[in-house]
Design a protein around this motif. Structure first.
Motif, mmCIF file in Angstrom:
data_model
loop_
_atom_site.group_PDB
_atom_site.id
_atom_site.type_symbol
_atom_site.label_atom_id
_atom_site.label_comp_id
_atom_site.label_asym_id
_atom_site.label_seq_id
_atom_site.Cartn_x
_atom_site.Cartn_y
_atom_site.Cartn_z
ATOM 1 N N VAL A 10 0.850 -1.301 0.072
ATOM 2 C CA VAL A 10 0.067 0.140 -0.053
ATOM 3 C C VAL A 10 0.852 1.317 -0.065
ATOM 4 O O VAL A 10 0.623 2.279 -0.654
ATOM 5 N N THR A 13 2.212 1.784 -3.425
ATOM 6 C CA THR A 13 1.004 2.282 -4.314
ATOM 7 C C THR A 13 0.969 3.896 -4.132
ATOM 8 O O THR A 13 0.777 4.529 -4.931
ATOM 9 N N ILE A 338 -5.257 3.463 2.298
ATOM 10 C CA ILE A 338 -5.771 3.079 0.970
ATOM 11 C C ILE A 338 -6.797 4.526 0.867
ATOM 12 O O ILE A 338 -6.643 4.933 -0.519
ATOM 13 N N GLY A 341 -4.844 7.253 -0.478
ATOM 14 C CA GLY A 341 -4.540 7.210 -1.782
ATOM 15 C C GLY A 341 -5.854 7.811 -2.578
ATOM 16 O O GLY A 341 -5.659 8.407 -3.617
ATOM 17 N N ALA A 382 -10.561 3.606 -4.316
ATOM 18 C CA ALA A 382 -11.001 2.461 -3.487
ATOM 19 C C ALA A 382 -12.436 2.565 -3.302
ATOM 20 O O ALA A 382 -12.984 1.370 -3.302
ATOM 21 N N THR A 425 -5.431 -1.477 -3.686
ATOM 22 C CA THR A 425 -6.263 -0.379 -3.042
ATOM 23 C C THR A 425 -7.558 -1.008 -2.921
ATOM 24 O O THR A 425 -8.709 -0.601 -2.567
#
Length: 468
Positions: A10, A13, A338, A341, A382, A425
């Motif tokens: 994660v 990412t 997540i 993000g 997500a 995600t």
């Protein structure tokens, strides 16, 4: 270390998202496509964005922590282990049938109710049961994450997941319902088949040490005679029933206002001119409009009720609940990251630039380019609402033929569920990998065949829909 693999994936990412804010220009669509130039993410944003994610999406990590606390208490109740043993012994001779039933149940509930996050409540229970039946972690993930993702692929009446698509495309939730059911059925068939194929070549069953980490301590035969299991079964069944009733979109899909009327009647009922129940309940949503926040209260009440039934002292209750919450801390942190993000790609909207380039590769609507856009949107965002909002409005502005709007709906909904099977995600995937200490690489190694089969089937279906 393998234990922190999901966290590392994660974080990597997020690093990619950060880098893309420096490379790509940004743009947004609001009646027209508007470019903004580059909006780079800075050092202080690395600290600020998790706080923003906590503010807007903190209810999801909090839900995971409360679920962890619930199982911390449940694990010290001997009736829980007795229930697991009874089910495992009953299902052992027909274990694949039992796993298939669980998969179907989870997929259908997700498809109808949109409980893709809510069902995390029953993941530890199912995982323990899978282990006691002699299977490993990969089978457990197939059973839980796999079924939920298939349910997302074949979403039918879950208005909380498809409301954005219905609004943007000006469609009814029943549009394309036959295709959605076909995707749900085919997805389940492929999932069950691949799980059976994996079981045939599965390594030796989980070791005792592994079982100890996810299954409560075994109860001695002499101590289990006077333990009543039915109160625990009743509480778990009532929890599941409440979840289903509370998340079905009664007014949005079925046009029923019975729960809205009942909630208003209860909260507005006066005793001596005083709205007693309204004051006691506070701000309460009617069934059909619940979120994870309301479920949190139900789980806490169920925890207290079980503690009273099985005579757990208050100090022990707190200690076990906190211990369980601590064990769920890493999955909760991963989910917060997540959603961080999601904050990055929302505050630095570079993704529409990518989607525009892909869509313009062909003239007019093309199912394959639309599928690729849907894949990228699902990875970047997500949450399904953000996934659909990031690309569908612009795609609709390009596509003038309203006859393909249903196809767009099916593509984006099914591709989103497909991507959640293997995206870094994916909330349900990454939380489960962290909980089971399974590396992302190991999961990908076991899921890629199923993912490829699903993708091929979906692309064939999309092509047929376009041709007819």
């Amino acid at each position: 270390m393998k234990r922190h693999n999901a966290l590392k994936v994660v974080l990597c990412t997020l690093a990619v998202f950060l880098l893309l804010t420096w490379i790509l220009p940004t743009a947004y669509f609001q009646t027209s496509y508007v470019t903004q130039g580059r909006i780079q993410m800075g050092l202080f944003d690395i600290v600020n964005y998790p706080m923003t994610a906590l503010q807007y999406f903190g209810y999801v990590p909090v839900y995971v922590l409360i679920v962890g606390g619930f199982y911390g208490v449940l694990n010290c109740i001997s009736a829980y282990r007795i229930l697991l043993d009874k089910l495992a012994n009953k299902f052992k001779s027909h274990s694949m049938i039992a796993i298939s039933i669980i998969m179907i149940l989870f997929a259908v509930i997700t498809s109808i109710c949109g409980l893709n996050y809510g069902l995390l409540l029953f993941f530890p229970f199912v995982i323990s049961l899978v282990f006691l039946m002699g299977y490993d972690k990969i089978v457990a993930i197939f059973t839980t994450v796999g079924s939920v993702c298939v349910g997302l692929m074949g979403t039918t009446l879950a208005y909380n997941n498809t409301g954005v698509l219905a609004s943007v495309l000006s469609l009814d939730v029943y549009d394309g319902i036959v295709t959605k059911i076909i995707i749900l059925v085919l997805g389940l068939i492929l999932l069950i088949f691949n799980t059976m194929m994996y079981i045939k070549k599965m390594p030796k069953k989980s070791s005792d040490n592994e079982l100890l980490n996810y299954v409560p301590e075994q109860v001695k035969a002499k101590d289990s005679k006077n333990v009543k299991v039915w109160p625990l079964v009743l509480v778990l069944d009532v929890l599941l029933l409440i979840m289903i009733l509370a998340f079905i979109s009664w007014s949005g899909v079925f046009k029923l206002d019975i729960f809205d009327t009942a909630t208003s009647a209860v909260t507005g009922f006066k005793i001596g001119g005083f709205t007693l129940f309204g004051k006691l309940l506070g701000t309460v949503n009617s069934f059909g409009n619940w979120s994870l926040t309301e479920l949190n209260l139900c789980i806490l009440m169920a925890t207290i009720l079980l503690a009273l039934i099985y005579k757990i002292k208050f100090n022990d209750l707190l200690q076990k609940f906190i211990k369980g919450g601590k064990e769920a801390l890493q999955p909760a942190v991963i989910l917060l990251l997540i959603y961080t993000g999601l904050v990055i790609v929302t505050y630095h909207p570079f993704q529409l630039v990518i989607y525009k380039s892909i869509i313009e590769l062909t003239k007019g609507f093309n199912a394959f380019t639309a599928s690729l856009v849907a894949m990228l949107a699902s990875i970047f965002n997500a949450d399904p609402m953000y996934t659909f909002n990031s690309a569908v409005p612009y795609l609709v502005s390009i596509v003038k033929d309203k006859n393909v709007y249903t196809i767009i709906w099916v593509i984006f909904q099914s591709i989103y569920g497909f991507v959640m099977l293997l995206a870094p995600t994916s909330v349900v995937l990454m939380a489960t990998l962290a909980y089971l200490n399974v590396s992302f690489k190991e999961w990908f190694k076991n899921i890629w065949k199923l993912a490829l089969e699903i993708l091929v089937i979906l692309l064939i279906l999309f092509t047929i829909l376009v041709l007819i």
